[in-house]
Design an enzyme around this catalytic site. Sequence first.
Site, mmCIF file in Angstrom:
data_model
loop_
_atom_site.group_PDB
_atom_site.id
_atom_site.type_symbol
_atom_site.label_atom_id
_atom_site.label_comp_id
_atom_site.label_asym_id
_atom_site.label_seq_id
_atom_site.Cartn_x
_atom_site.Cartn_y
_atom_site.Cartn_z
ATOM 1 N N TYR A 284 0.871 -1.187 0.000
ATOM 2 C CA TYR A 284 0.000 0.000 0.000
ATOM 3 C C TYR A 284 0.902 1.229 0.000
ATOM 4 O O TYR A 284 1.889 1.294 0.748
ATOM 5 C CB TYR A 284 -0.903 0.041 1.241
ATOM 6 C CG TYR A 284 -1.660 1.352 1.365
ATOM 7 C CD1 TYR A 284 -2.888 1.526 0.748
ATOM 8 C CD2 TYR A 284 -1.118 2.434 2.069
ATOM 9 C CE1 TYR A 284 -3.573 2.727 0.824
ATOM 10 C CE2 TYR A 284 -1.788 3.641 2.150
ATOM 11 C CZ TYR A 284 -3.019 3.785 1.530
ATOM 12 O OH TYR A 284 -3.692 4.986 1.608
ATOM 13 N N GLU B 209 -3.354 7.763 -4.225
ATOM 14 C CA GLU B 209 -3.352 6.502 -3.465
ATOM 15 C C GLU B 209 -3.254 5.324 -4.420
ATOM 16 O O GLU B 209 -3.994 5.245 -5.401
ATOM 17 C CB GLU B 209 -4.625 6.392 -2.632
ATOM 18 C CG GLU B 209 -4.696 5.124 -1.798
ATOM 19 C CD GLU B 209 -5.986 5.039 -1.001
ATOM 20 O OE1 GLU B 209 -5.933 4.978 0.241
ATOM 21 O OE2 GLU B 209 -7.067 5.023 -1.636
#
Length: 398
Positions: A118, A207
Amino acid sequence: MNLHEYQGREILNSFSIQVPDGMIASSPEEAVKVAKIILKKTEKNSLVIKAQIHAGGRGKAGGIQIVKNLDEVYEKSKNILGKFLITSQTSKKGELVRKILLSEDVYFSEFSTPIEYYLSILLNRDIEKNMILYSKEGGVNIENFSKKNPNKIYTEVIDPILGLQLFQTKKIGFNLGIHDNESLKNFSIFLFSLYKAYITFDTLLLEINPLIKTFDQKFIPVDIKMILDDNALFRHKKYNLIRDDIDEIEREAYEAKLNFLKLEGNVGCMVNGAGLAMATMDMIKFCGGVPANFLDIGGSADLERVEKAFYLILKDKSVKTILINIFGGIVRCDTVAKGIINSFSNIHQDIKIPVVVRLQGTNDKLAKKLIQKSLFSIYSTDTLEEAADKIQEILHLK
């Protein structure tokens, strides 16, 4: 401004970042045509259909589907397109899926399963600096993982003058478990390009979840979320012109240069100044009502803008009453009064809800006289307390 995933891929690809092959489609028939192209190009036996909405959690809600033949492409795209997708990040109604992204299946490999991470870049408003947030654990369960294991979420602050430094990319790589020289070199190149894209496009959030490392040491962003700063959209007109991250009323307000946000309530608000708007909304909640919108007409509002603001509030059928709270400074109270009266004159037959007006400041006495002479059903008050009492009376809260 929220971008769709396919738009985010387009931007990253322009910075020499490898993204999965993909094309968008707006109908099941178009999806089949696109699927043929992708399958031929990638020489793989499967691809992924991804609903293009401005919300996360699509996978768990059925908005991401793996398909292995053209029949499945048609059926699954038909089940997604034109439907409202409800995820943990949407309203109860969900978001309408107008487009789907047909994407290369980057997990399909006969060598090894990709490693997931992530990674996001965002503006930390508390310290007024950009920050990279990252973790070894990427994928659909990142939100639950971050709550249960906050110590496994790393951060790296970027100096706004120096920018991202090589030692920082290596530090982030080591924390992610990337140790061999080739992988670390590729990761640093990827991260420098990603940060450049973030800065160039005036991004508030970039993101990637998940970011994967393939068997041949390449780093590929599988799912991309980008939010651009609204104040910088004049530099990115291509995306501003096709903006679809707001509903029709908010779009009209944006074009009229009104600061408008739709809420779920029963009291429409028209105010000048963000601070006064927040105070007015607090007052509405305090007296038992619920604000139906945030609407700041600004300090330089003219007759046309006031009338447009009135129209926008009336479009919301859940509004039971309208509160107009104006402190006349740059914008004069009589200008607002004339805008309200014009609205009544033009669409009087459609205004079936009570309107409470509180005008204080420049030309407030003249404004009150104009409202009184208009003979329309407008309740004029001098204080917020009087306005609150009237709202309670109208909503039968007393």
